[in-house]
Design a protein around this motif. Structure first.
Motif, PDB file in Angstrom:
ATOM      1  N   ASN A 104     -39.474   4.943 -48.548  1.00  0.00           N
ATOM      2  CA  ASN A 104     -40.135   4.126 -50.001  1.00  0.00           C
ATOM      3  C   ASN A 104     -39.904   4.981 -51.021  1.00  0.00           C
ATOM      4  O   ASN A 104     -39.408   4.548 -52.272  1.00  0.00           O
ATOM      5  CB  ASN A 104     -41.382   3.807 -49.596  1.00  0.00           C
ATOM      6  CG  ASN A 104     -41.799   2.667 -48.715  1.00  0.00           C
ATOM      7  OD1 ASN A 104     -40.954   1.914 -48.448  1.00  0.00           O
ATOM      8  ND2 ASN A 104     -43.123   2.409 -48.266  1.00  0.00           N
ATOM      9  N   LEU A 105     -40.211   6.471 -51.109  1.00  0.00           N
ATOM     10  CA  LEU A 105     -39.892   7.377 -52.257  1.00  0.00           C
ATOM     11  C   LEU A 105     -38.418   7.554 -52.483  1.00  0.00           C
ATOM     12  O   LEU A 105     -38.092   7.431 -53.784  1.00  0.00           O
ATOM     13  CB  LEU A 105     -40.497   8.793 -51.823  1.00  0.00           C
ATOM     14  CG  LEU A 105     -40.719   9.663 -52.743  1.00  0.00           C
ATOM     15  CD1 LEU A 105     -41.675   9.069 -54.084  1.00  0.00           C
ATOM     16  CD2 LEU A 105     -41.408  10.837 -52.263  1.00  0.00           C
ATOM     17  N   THR A 106     -37.582   7.485 -51.285  1.00  0.00           N
ATOM     18  CA  THR A 106     -35.946   7.771 -51.776  1.00  0.00           C
ATOM     19  C   THR A 106     -35.674   6.447 -52.524  1.00  0.00           C
ATOM     20  O   THR A 106     -34.963   6.504 -53.077  1.00  0.00           O
ATOM     21  CB  THR A 106     -35.447   7.906 -50.476  1.00  0.00           C
ATOM     22  OG1 THR A 106     -36.009   9.103 -49.833  1.00  0.00           O
ATOM     23  CG2 THR A 106     -33.942   7.968 -50.559  1.00  0.00           C
ATOM     24  N   LYS A 107     -36.171   5.305 -52.008  1.00  0.00           N
ATOM     25  CA  LYS A 107     -35.794   4.119 -52.405  1.00  0.00           C
ATOM     26  C   LYS A 107     -36.090   3.894 -54.006  1.00  0.00           C
ATOM     27  O   LYS A 107     -35.497   3.360 -54.615  1.00  0.00           O
ATOM     28  CB  LYS A 107     -36.334   2.683 -51.676  1.00  0.00           C
ATOM     29  CG  LYS A 107     -35.954   1.449 -52.348  1.00  0.00           C
ATOM     30  CD  LYS A 107     -34.679   1.060 -52.053  1.00  0.00           C
ATOM     31  CE  LYS A 107     -34.358  -0.546 -52.608  1.00  0.00           C
ATOM     32  NZ  LYS A 107     -34.143  -0.668 -53.758  1.00  0.00           N
ATOM     33  N   SER A 108     -37.407   4.173 -54.309  1.00  0.00           N
ATOM     34  CA  SER A 108     -38.054   4.271 -55.558  1.00  0.00           C
ATOM     35  C   SER A 108     -37.294   5.194 -56.803  1.00  0.00           C
ATOM     36  O   SER A 108     -36.888   4.775 -57.796  1.00  0.00           O
ATOM     37  CB  SER A 108     -39.685   4.474 -55.659  1.00  0.00           C
ATOM     38  OG  SER A 108     -40.313   3.907 -54.816  1.00  0.00           O
ATOM     39  N   TRP A 109     -36.852   6.515 -56.269  1.00  0.00           N
ATOM     40  CA  TRP A 109     -36.170   7.319 -56.887  1.00  0.00           C
ATOM     41  C   TRP A 109     -34.753   6.712 -57.344  1.00  0.00           C
ATOM     42  O   TRP A 109     -34.083   6.820 -58.316  1.00  0.00           O
ATOM     43  CB  TRP A 109     -36.190   8.644 -56.148  1.00  0.00           C
ATOM     44  CG  TRP A 109     -35.161   9.595 -56.954  1.00  0.00           C
ATOM     45  CD1 TRP A 109     -34.002  10.411 -56.442  1.00  0.00           C
ATOM     46  CD2 TRP A 109     -35.373  10.032 -58.281  1.00  0.00           C
ATOM     47  NE1 TRP A 109     -33.695  11.257 -57.644  1.00  0.00           N
ATOM     48  CE2 TRP A 109     -34.470  10.987 -58.651  1.00  0.00           C
ATOM     49  CE3 TRP A 109     -36.315   9.898 -59.353  1.00  0.00           C
ATOM     50  CZ2 TRP A 109     -34.572  11.656 -60.031  1.00  0.00           C
ATOM     51  CZ3 TRP A 109     -36.502  10.517 -60.459  1.00  0.00           C
ATOM     52  CH2 TRP A 109     -35.468  11.349 -60.706  1.00  0.00           C
ATOM     53  N   GLN A 110     -34.278   6.189 -56.407  1.00  0.00           N
ATOM     54  CA  GLN A 110     -32.637   5.568 -56.465  1.00  0.00           C
ATOM     55  C   GLN A 110     -32.854   4.585 -57.543  1.00  0.00           C
ATOM     56  O   GLN A 110     -31.926   4.393 -58.184  1.00  0.00           O
ATOM     57  CB  GLN A 110     -32.165   4.941 -55.111  1.00  0.00           C
ATOM     58  CG  GLN A 110     -31.804   6.222 -54.267  1.00  0.00           C
ATOM     59  CD  GLN A 110     -31.331   5.392 -52.899  1.00  0.00           C
ATOM     60  OE1 GLN A 110     -31.742   4.299 -52.487  1.00  0.00           O
ATOM     61  NE2 GLN A 110     -30.592   6.286 -51.832  1.00  0.00           N
ATOM     62  N   ASP A 111     -33.857   3.511 -57.442  1.00  0.00           N
ATOM     63  CA  ASP A 111     -34.375   2.585 -58.368  1.00  0.00           C
ATOM     64  C   ASP A 111     -34.309   2.947 -59.750  1.00  0.00           C
ATOM     65  O   ASP A 111     -33.868   2.673 -60.893  1.00  0.00           O
ATOM     66  CB  ASP A 111     -35.485   1.745 -58.182  1.00  0.00           C
ATOM     67  CG  ASP A 111     -35.311   0.755 -56.846  1.00  0.00           C
ATOM     68  OD1 ASP A 111     -33.968   0.723 -56.306  1.00  0.00           O
ATOM     69  OD2 ASP A 111     -36.132   0.432 -56.203  1.00  0.00           O
ATOM     70  N   VAL A 112     -35.231   4.342 -60.041  1.00  0.00           N
ATOM     71  CA  VAL A 112     -35.173   4.980 -61.282  1.00  0.00           C
ATOM     72  C   VAL A 112     -34.051   5.410 -61.774  1.00  0.00           C
ATOM     73  O   VAL A 112     -33.714   5.035 -63.008  1.00  0.00           O
ATOM     74  CB  VAL A 112     -36.093   6.023 -60.926  1.00  0.00           C
ATOM     75  CG1 VAL A 112     -36.187   6.962 -62.313  1.00  0.00           C
ATOM     76  CG2 VAL A 112     -37.705   5.530 -60.862  1.00  0.00           C
ATOM     77  N   GLN A 113     -33.051   6.017 -60.753  1.00  0.00           N
ATOM     78  CA  GLN A 113     -31.850   6.752 -61.448  1.00  0.00           C
ATOM     79  C   GLN A 113     -30.843   5.596 -61.773  1.00  0.00           C
ATOM     80  O   GLN A 113     -30.136   5.684 -62.722  1.00  0.00           O
ATOM     81  CB  GLN A 113     -31.009   7.512 -60.266  1.00  0.00           C
ATOM     82  CG  GLN A 113     -31.983   8.908 -59.810  1.00  0.00           C
ATOM     83  CD  GLN A 113     -31.398   9.694 -58.933  1.00  0.00           C
ATOM     84  OE1 GLN A 113     -30.967   9.165 -57.780  1.00  0.00           O
ATOM     85  NE2 GLN A 113     -31.030  10.870 -59.240  1.00  0.00           N
ATOM     86  N   THR A 114     -31.132   4.224 -61.394  1.00  0.00           N
ATOM     87  CA  THR A 114     -30.062   3.265 -61.709  1.00  0.00           C
ATOM     88  C   THR A 114     -30.530   2.434 -62.816  1.00  0.00           C
ATOM     89  O   THR A 114     -30.033   1.453 -63.438  1.00  0.00           O
ATOM     90  CB  THR A 114     -29.729   2.261 -60.277  1.00  0.00           C
ATOM     91  OG1 THR A 114     -30.947   1.793 -59.983  1.00  0.00           O
ATOM     92  CG2 THR A 114     -29.065   3.120 -59.400  1.00  0.00           C
TER      93      THR A 114
END
Length: 158
Positions: free
Chosen positions: A46-56
């Motif tokens: 979940n954390l990895t997915k959230s960070w990817q969402d932030v970066q995009t």
């Protein structure tokens, strides 16, 4: 149907549904365990997915671009300033002195702080730093780039 028996029947159904839900939760937990999915792994995903969402996100991209440009401008300004200081220091090298004079000569006598502060090179350096601060930080109140770094005798820059 009598209201008391209807209420009792609804409570029995709720109890049954709770038991079924609890059994299904245990079954889901067991399946996750067999698949190697732990709560920590799920959290990491979940954390990895959230960070990817932030970066995009557009906000992140714009902020990253702005900080990159600010860093490039700062680097260029510092390089220019370093070159100017090196050139000026090269110009200020003291010529060899005679032996009789050199024994009484010290570095403290070569350049005084007021002389440095009043030099064209130092003023140019102050202006560049003020302009750099103005470009990076922006104006604060009525401050202009020239006002931002002007030292006074009460508050010298050193």
């Amino acid at each position: 149907m009598h209201p008391v028996s209807a209420a009792f029947q609804v409570e029995e159904e709720i109890s049954t549904l709770r038991q079924v839900l609890s059994a299904k939760e245990r079954h889901a937990t067991e399946l996750k365990r067999k698949l190697g999915l732990s709560p920590l792994n799920e959290f990491k995903q979940n954390l990895t997915k959230s960070w990817q969402d932030v970066q995009t996100s557009n906000a992140y991209k714009k902020t990253q671009e702005t900080l990159s440009q600010a860093g490039q401008k700062t680097s260029a300004a510092l390089t220019t300033m370093g070159s100017a200081i090196s050139r000026k220091l090269g110009d200020m090298r003291v010529l060899p002195l005679s032996n009789s004079f050199s024994s009484h000569y010290s570095i403290r006598h070569s350049i005084s702080m007021p002389a440095i502060r009043n030099s064209a090179t130092f003023k140019s350096f102050e202006d560049k730093m003020g302009n750099l601060k103005y470009k990076v930080v922006g104006p604060r109140g009525d401050e202009s780039p020239a006002d931002s770094v002007t030292p006074t005798q009460e508050n010298p820059p050193f």
